[in-house]
Design an enzyme around this catalytic site. Structure first.
Site, PDB file in Angstrom:
ATOM      1  N   GLU A 411     -18.634 -48.980  -5.626  1.00  0.00           N
ATOM      2  CA  GLU A 411     -18.555 -48.323  -4.320  1.00  0.00           C
ATOM      3  C   GLU A 411     -19.397 -49.010  -3.250  1.00  0.00           C
ATOM      4  OE1 GLU A 411     -17.197 -45.146  -7.177  1.00  0.00           O
ATOM      5  OE2 GLU A 411     -18.764 -46.672  -7.159  1.00  0.00           O
ATOM      6  N   GLN A 433     -12.833 -42.108  -4.604  1.00  0.00           N
ATOM      7  CA  GLN A 433     -11.953 -41.340  -5.480  1.00  0.00           C
ATOM      8  C   GLN A 433     -12.273 -39.843  -5.404  1.00  0.00           C
ATOM      9  OE1 GLN A 433     -11.805 -41.993  -9.960  1.00  0.00           O
ATOM     10  NE2 GLN A 433      -9.957 -43.081  -9.264  1.00  0.00           N
ATOM     11  N   PHE A 434     -13.548 -39.539  -5.328  1.00  0.00           N
ATOM     12  CA  PHE A 434     -14.039 -38.200  -5.029  1.00  0.00           C
ATOM     13  C   PHE A 434     -15.226 -38.361  -4.079  1.00  0.00           C
ATOM     14  CE2 PHE A 434     -11.850 -37.610  -8.998  1.00  0.00           C
ATOM     15  CZ  PHE A 434     -11.235 -36.366  -8.885  1.00  0.00           C
ATOM     16  N   ASP A 436     -17.883 -36.919  -4.119  1.00  0.00           N
ATOM     17  CA  ASP A 436     -19.115 -36.895  -4.921  1.00  0.00           C
ATOM     18  C   ASP A 436     -19.613 -38.308  -5.228  1.00  0.00           C
ATOM     19  OD1 ASP A 436     -18.754 -33.795  -6.320  1.00  0.00           O
ATOM     20  OD2 ASP A 436     -16.987 -34.849  -5.615  1.00  0.00           O
ATOM     21  N   PHE A 437     -18.693 -39.266  -5.361  1.00  0.00           N
ATOM     22  CA  PHE A 437     -19.075 -40.615  -5.783  1.00  0.00           C
ATOM     23  C   PHE A 437     -19.669 -41.429  -4.639  1.00  0.00           C
ATOM     24  CE2 PHE A 437     -15.397 -40.427  -9.080  1.00  0.00           C
ATOM     25  CZ  PHE A 437     -16.079 -39.438  -9.779  1.00  0.00           C
ATOM     26  N   HIS A 478     -17.254 -33.236  -9.124  1.00  0.00           N
ATOM     27  CA  HIS A 478     -15.958 -33.488  -8.489  1.00  0.00           C
ATOM     28  C   HIS A 478     -15.610 -32.398  -7.486  1.00  0.00           C
ATOM     29  CE1 HIS A 478     -15.791 -35.820 -12.229  1.00  0.00           C
ATOM     30  NE2 HIS A 478     -14.882 -36.585 -11.645  1.00  0.00           N
TER      31      HIS A 478
END
Length: 672
Positions: A411, A433-434, A436-437, A478
């Site tokens: 990321e 992707q989420f 959260d990441f 997530h």
């Protein structure tokens, strides 16, 4: 030290000498000025000049270099005026960063130098993005990024090299191994014998060279540049060197054994090259004296100009204006701007075909790809697989893998690459992707993307899509609502649509905006919410809130999922007249619309899915209390989710979400 001139002419060798000597003489002068209090800080590169100078000489003038603290030779070899550099080091408004940055924490497009940030590692991924831009345009150019041996311990080093290798990018990664990261010796920094050994692990070639030999540095980088262009692959160079001063002058050198200074004094890059030129009879002592005198006079003249600066004029309006890059008028030509800020305006679209939120996002992204041939999409699994939520499904067949790019699990490197693309005039969209990441790329977002325009006028034309929110039983990693982290960061824009029409229009606006935009999209709304969406290419203006419905009893100020909770509650409690405001943009906020909502009812409930402490509701409540106190008939109340991680079990999650307490807070307000 053995020098091999190969086919270099005497004239070229002398040019190299002047290029090498200039930063040394400037530094010696700067150390005097530091003691006199005329500059505040200095990171010395004395003993390491051959690396910066050799790298700049070996590259074309229009190839980007990402330097660090000790690379004055890059700036001087790229012919940046010393007078303006001196203004920069003094913190003058006439310097390269208008007094907003220190020493070498700045860049300049004209000279193709990208300024560092103090975190060091993020520089490397920017080179990936620049090289990707060259690759997409089929240009024979490389990008070069510096790092120190300490920086190779950072995750950004791994991510940048891995991404460059996987994408076959023409990047030169250059390690200046001077033996110490501030005071930490290499014995406490890594366990491999030489850092160049790491190249093999990334599937790339590498070489270790004498970083104090100007001709070795130049010849190696020249050859590596040719390799990178021919093979379209990255390369790692480790330069063995030593800094003869402290990390910065205040830190001193007591932690370094004294014998090392004696050893490396014998390897001084300037003195050894000077002796080589004398032995080759390229120059004689008299000519050396003339060159040194000429450079001394040049330095004194330039410093005299640089010292003659105007006092700082503090202009708050200018400071605020420079946080964001202005949008060019050309980029707005022919774009439809939809104004649906009131219920009456929204009703004009009621006869249009309905689309789900997810389909509106997909349509906005698809039309943007058609509109901007320089738009590149990046993210995990977004190509053939179509992304975790299938939003980019079918894109790779239409636009190709060059523009719809699967990424490694990197990321931070991908955010950095997006910034690198922006340096070369590309637009990019990165899909987390989420949401959260995003923590893995947090540094790049809040310190590189957000600050770069304010620091040296470079725009970061980047959109990061953030699938966020709970209600789907996905648990603590997530389901987070983490928009408040970024609302606190000047230089970012943060949008959060709640309806399909806004989702498409705000995404298009975000991509057209030259600033970094975090685009939050609620996963639970993807397929559960539908609404009318124009088929045309249009924008919803960033920074404008929308009145969902007008009322006189209670104003609910909210966004995202909160809009649907509020309207659902209003529909089942028709005896209460609700005024519902959809913020849509969280940074910058629409304060006029917020004040109007307060004035309508005098009772305000701020509703958001994020947890209470540190959520955006606290900022809104404080602003209303400070600027709208005379309009209030009750305390501003906040209804938010519990201050716990998001639980997995559906019953626990339902209790966690703010919706579970909405009725309680409305009753408190109505009865106040």
């Amino acid at each position: 030290m053995q020098f091999n001139r190969k086919e270099l002419t005497d004239e070229t060798l002398v040019h190299f000498y002047k290029s090498l000597l200039l930063p040394r003489m400037i530094e010696e002068k700067m150390l005097v000025l530091l003691r006199q209090g005329k500059i505040s800080k200095w990171f010395s590169g004395i003993g390491q000049e051959a690396i910066a100078v050799g790298a700049a000489l070996a590259l074309e003038q229009d190839e980007w270099i990402m330097p660090l603290h000790r690379n004055l030779g890059v700036f001087t070899t790229r012919n940046m005026p010393l007078s303006k550099l001196f203004m920069q080091w003094q913190g003058s408004q006439e310097g390269y960063s208008k007094g907003r940055e220190r020493s070498f924490h700045f860049g300049n497009r004209e000279h193709h130098i990208c300024g560092m940030i103090s975190h060091l590692g993020p520089q490397l991924a920017i080179a990936d993005g620049v090289a990707l831009a060259h690759k997409l345009r089929q240009e024979n150019k490389v990008a070069l990024a510096f790092t120190g041996e300490g920086g190779t311990s950072e995750g950004d080093f791994h991510e940048a090299l891995n991404t460059a290798a996987v994408w076959d990018l023409p990047v030169i990664f250059l390690i200046e191994n001077n033996g110490y990261g501030l005071s930490t010796p290499v014995s406490e920094q890594y366990r491999c014998e030489n850092l160049v050994e790491r190249a093999r692990g990334y599937g790339m070639e590498g070489i270790r060279i004498d970083g104090n030999n100007i001709l070795s540095v130049y010849d190696t980088i020249k050859g590596v540049r040719d390799y990178c262009l021919e093979k379209q692959k990255p390369y790692l160079i480790e330069c063995a060197t030593f800094r003869m001063r402290g990390h910065e002058e205040a830190s001193g050198t007591k932690y370094v054994p004294s014998y090392l200074f004696e050893v490396w004094e014998m390897k001084d890059p300037v003195k050894n090259y000077e002796q080589f030129l004398l032995s080759e009879k390229v120059l004689d002592e008299e000519q050396l004296t003339v060159i040194k005198q000429d450079l001394k006079e040049y330095i004194e003249v330039e410093l005299s100009i640089g010292a003659n600066t105007s006092p700082i004029v503090v202009d708050t309006e200018l400071e605020l204006d420079d946080v964001y890059a202005p949008r060019s008028k050309d980029s707005q030509y022919g774009i439809t701007i939809i104004d649906n800020t009131t219920p009456q305006q929204s009703n004009t679209f009621s006869t249009l075909p309905e689309k789900r939120l997810i389909d509106a996002i997909k349509e906005g992204l698809h039309q943007s790809m058609q509109q901007h041939t320089n738009l590149v999409l990046m993210g995990q699994d977004i190509a053939e697989y179509g992304g975790a939520f299938k939003i980019t499904e079918g894109f790779v067949e239409e636009f190709g893998k060059e523009r719809v790019r699967n990424t490694p699990l990197c990321e931070s490197a991908i955010v950095g690459s997006a910034l690198g693309l922006s340096l070369e005039g590309f637009k990019s969209m990165m899909e987390m992707q989420f949401a959260d990441f995003v923590t893995v790329g947090f540094n790049q977002i809040v310190n590189n993307l957000a600050k770069i325009h304010y620091r040296w006028g470079q725009q970061a034309d980047v959109v990061i899509r953030m699938p966020a929110g709970g209600g789907v039983g996905a648990g603590p990693f997530h389901s987070q609502s983490n928009e408040a982290w970024f609302v606190h960061t000047p230089g970012l824009k943060v949008v959060y649509p709640s309806t399909p029409i806004d989702a498409k229009g705000l995404l298009i606006a975000a991509i057209n905006d030259p600033n970094p935009v975090l685009y939050f999209e609620h996963k639970a709304l993807y397929r559960s919410v539908s609404g009318p969406v124009p088929g045309e290419y249009y924008e919803i203006e960033i920074g404008k809130a929308r009145v969902v419905q007008e009322g006189v009893d209670i104003s609910i100020i909210t966004y995202g999922s909160g809009i649907h909770w509020a309207t659902e509650y209003a529909n089942t409690h028709s005896y209460i007249s609700f005024h519902i405001l959809d913020l849509r943009t969280l940074l910058p906020l629409d304060y006029a619309a917020i004040r109007s909502a307060v004035a309508r009812t005098g009772k305000v409930l701020i509703l958001h899915e994020d947890t209470l402490v540190g959520g955006i509701g606290g900022e809104l409540a404080a602003w209303i209390g400070e600027y709208c106190f005379d309009l209030l008939d009750a305390p501003v109340m906040r209804c938010a989710s519990l201050d716990t991680p998001v639980p997995f079990n559906i019953e626990l999650e339902n209790n966690f979400l703010a919706k579970a307490r909405l009725d309680e807070y409305i009753r408190k307000l109505i009865n106040y």
